[in-house]
Design a protein around this motif. Structure first.
Motif, short mmCIF file in Angstrom:
data_model
loop_
_atom_site.label_atom_id
_atom_site.label_comp_id
_atom_site.label_asym_id
_atom_site.label_seq_id
_atom_site.Cartn_x
_atom_site.Cartn_y
_atom_site.Cartn_z
N GLN A 1 -35.98 95.04 4.98
CA GLN A 1 -34.71 94.92 5.17
C GLN A 1 -33.70 93.89 4.80
OE1 GLN A 1 -34.27 96.19 9.19
NE2 GLN A 1 -36.56 96.01 9.47
N SER A 2 -34.53 92.62 4.16
CA SER A 2 -33.46 91.60 3.69
C SER A 2 -34.21 91.01 2.38
CB SER A 2 -33.55 90.58 4.68
OG SER A 2 -34.83 90.18 5.23
N THR B 1 -26.94 82.56 5.06
CA THR B 1 -26.83 83.84 4.73
C THR B 1 -25.42 83.94 3.78
OG1 THR B 1 -25.27 84.47 6.49
CG2 THR B 1 -27.86 84.40 6.80
N SER C 1 -28.84 90.88 3.85
CA SER C 1 -29.40 92.29 4.37
C SER C 1 -29.23 93.36 3.38
CB SER C 1 -29.04 92.65 5.89
OG SER C 1 -27.80 92.69 5.96
N ALA D 1 -35.25 91.76 9.91
CA ALA D 1 -33.82 92.63 10.03
C ALA D 1 -32.85 91.56 9.91
CB ALA D 1 -33.83 93.34 11.30
N ASP D 2 -32.85 90.33 10.37
CA ASP D 2 -31.99 89.09 10.48
C ASP D 2 -31.98 88.39 9.15
OD1 ASP D 2 -30.11 87.34 11.25
OD2 ASP D 2 -31.09 86.40 12.67
N PRO D 3 -31.04 88.49 8.36
CA PRO D 3 -31.12 87.63 7.21
C PRO D 3 -30.98 86.19 7.29
CG PRO D 3 -28.88 88.54 7.27
CD PRO D 3 -29.91 89.31 8.14
#
Length: 611
Positions: free
Chosen positions: A406-407, A506, A473, A446-448
């Protein structure tokens, strides 16, 4: 011709000569009808015989006491106890007020009072007599008895104020010293002293000398026995040390054999810790680089620099597992039944080398697998549609589920450390490789922001150098991954111009600036100077607060009241600063177009000032 003496008179005269009975010789001879000259001659001879008999009897008693003392001293082995008993016996034999023994130091040539009897001053014990001073030096240098009836007026030897004060404090007047000789070596001096003036007789000197001769032999024998005992103890200690060394070498040989088998049979790094703990009978743990912090981490750093074991605490050691400059982990040893010595620590260091070898072997296998994954990542990021065509199928064949990724995190490190960084990233489990001179890894975060922080920590521990990690992401690894990697790469190229070289961020945080200035542009500083240069100059000259005030004003919806509250200032102070800013920037600085550019410049200036 005189008449013959009666038998009874002769017997009485013989008894008088033997000193066995008290006899009045003159009265006895007066009744014997002897002439005056004859009576005088017989009386003189009787008294001479009587004195000789008394001396011999006294000598027998002294010799008996002397030999008895010598036998008793010969049974002693402790030197200190022997010296005390020696002085005690000499004191009893000679009968002086004070008796003491000074030991001779052949190196300093000093005499030091070791044992005393009859003294009253505590300071007398331990008194040191320098060479060439006092009666004692005469005894040592002449190797013969020396005495004085009155020490204070003695002229045969040089006086010393400290020695004279000690003798005077003790009240000693007459002193006799005899040497304790072991061959030609003086090992001490035995002293007999009185607190009154006294001329020592030849009998007293002879008696003390004879005792000193016996005592010297016994003392020398005790010293030799003590040295022999020390040698025996040292031999036992050496033998014990040798035995421990042999045991340690046997354990080291056992570990070497086990580790060799591990290498040949394809063992894993964790097996090394088991084999080492079994051989050294201790607890051994294999630590990952991510778990090296606190006191253990500090000890690993020391071990990493020295290549040797480093102490963490009492009985606990750690040794770094290294492959070149890369840290692969560490072995932590907690002492058990076997005390850690040089051999055990060297064995642990060899085990760390074997661990590194097995890690490299395992890494080589992983490297081959990861090379395929790197090729897969390269295909996913390629501009060629054909290379991206069957990526999903090939990913499934390698056990990679693209739907779980996801990232993506793009990492910038010095070029010489990029390989180590990629090796560390590959241990995270996701596809990792090199793209456009950057390290790239795909993660399931899921969280970059969490992904970039995790990657930054992992790579920093491996390379021990500044690491810049930018996370982004993506929704589909086969669709928008390339765009997100390009965005993260652009951010990596732009962030150093803001003073950011070692952090985790990010793309969302800095995407507006990337869009404004473009990847790789070095015009941030020029832009800031062009837009708000006068404000920066004012702050530099006046130690002012215009820039922070503008940042707070723009961040609080251009409300002077809210700005004053945020800066803990009065509203009028904020208004005065805004008026100054208007003078520097122009009255139209709050027009929409100017305001947008000023807002961007202020934000960039704040980022550059506080990266």
């Amino acid at each position: 011709m005189t008449d013959a003496l009666p038998v009874d008179v002769v017997v009485r005269l013989l008894q008088a000569a033997s000193a066995e009975q008290e006899v009045d010789v003159d009265s006895l001879l007066g009744g014997a009808r002897l002439s005056g000259p004859d009576a005088l001659r017989v009386g003189t001879e009787i008294r001479r015989l009587r004195a000789t008999s008394e001396r011999r009897r006294r000598r027998d008693q002294e010799l008996t006491a002397l030999f008895s003392s010598a036998r008793e001293l010969a049974q002693l082995r402790d030197v200190d106890e022997l010296l005390g008993r020696l002085v005690e016996r000499a004191h009893d034999l000679v009968g002086t007020d004070v008796t003491y023994l000074s030991e001779f130091d052949p190196d300093s040539r000093e005499l030091r009072v070791r044992t005393t009897l009859g003294t009253v001053e505590p300071s007398f014990l331990g008194l040191r007599v320098p060479p060439g001073v006092g009666l004692a030096s005469q005894v040592v240098e002449g190797r013969r008895p020396f005495w004085t009836s009155k020490y204070a007026v003695m002229t045969q030897a040089r006086h010393d104020s400290a020695i004279d004060a000690a003798v005077s404090a003790e009240g000693l007047v007459s002193l006799l010293g005899v040497p304790l000789l072991a061959g030609d070596e003086v090992i001490g001096v035995l002293f007999a002293a009185n607190r009154v003036e006294h001329a020592f007789s030849p009998e007293e000197i002879s008696l003390l000398s004879a005792f000193a001769d016996h005592a010297a032999i016994v003392l020398q024998t005790a010293r030799l026995l003590a040295r022999a005992q020390e040698s025996a103890d040292e031999t036992r200690r050496a033998y014990g040390e040798l035995s421990r060394h042999v045991e340690a070498m046997e354990r080291a040989s056992e570990v070497h054999s086990d580790l060799t088998s591990l290498v040949l049979q394809g063992g894993e790094a964790s097996d090394v810790a088991i084999a080492l703990g079994r051989a050294l009978r201790c607890q051994v743990s294999l630590l990952d680089p991510e778990h090296l912090h606190g006191p253990v981490g500090d000890a690993v750093d020391r071990s990493r620099r020295s290549g040797r074991c480093s102490a963490v605490a009492d009985g606990t050691y750690v040794v770094a597992v290294l492959a070149g400059s890369a840290l692969l982990g560490a072995l932590l040893l907690e002492q058990g039944e076997v005390e850690f010595g040089p051999v055990e620590l060297r064995t642990a260091e060899r085990a760390a080398q074997i661990t590194a070898l097995l890690n490299l072997k395992q890494d080589a296998m992983i490297e081959a697998e990861q090379r395929v994954r790197s090729d897969l990542l390269a295909d996913m990021l390629s501009d060629d549609p054909d290379r991206r065509g069957d990526v999903a199928t090939r990913a499934r064949a390698r056990g990679i589920r693209l739907g779980e990724l996801q990232s993506v995190v793009v990492v910038a490190v010095p070029a010489e450390l990029r390989r180590d960084a990629i090796r560390a990233l590959r241990r995270t489990g996701g596809p990792a490789g090199e793209h456009a001179e950057r390290a790239v890894v795909l993660t399931s975060h899921a969280d970059p922001a969490a992904a970039s922080t995790f990657v930054h920590t992992t790579v920093s521990r491996a390379v021990r150098a500044p690491v810049l990690a930018v996370g982004a992401s993506f929704a589909d690894a086969t669709d928008d991954l390339r765009a997100q990697v390009e965005a993260a790469s652009s951010c990596v190229r732009m962030l150093p111009s803001l003073g950011l070289t070692d952090t985790a961020v990010t793309t969302d945080e800095y995407l507006p600036y990337v869009a404004l200035f473009g990847p790789g542009e070095a015009r941030v500083t020029a832009y800031v100077r062009r837009v708000i240069g006068p404000v920066l100059d004012w702050d530099a000259k006046h130690v002012g607060k215009l820039l922070p005030t503008l940042a707070a004003y723009l961040g609080n919806r251009m409300s002077p009241v809210a700005t004053a509250r945020a800066l803990h200032l009065h509203k009028n102070t904020v208004l005065q600063r805004l008026e100054r800013a208007a003078e520097l920037l122009g009255d139209d600085w709050q027009e929409p177009d100017r305001l947008f550019r000023v807002t961007v410049a202020v934000r960039l200036a704040e980022l550059t000032k506080n990266p």
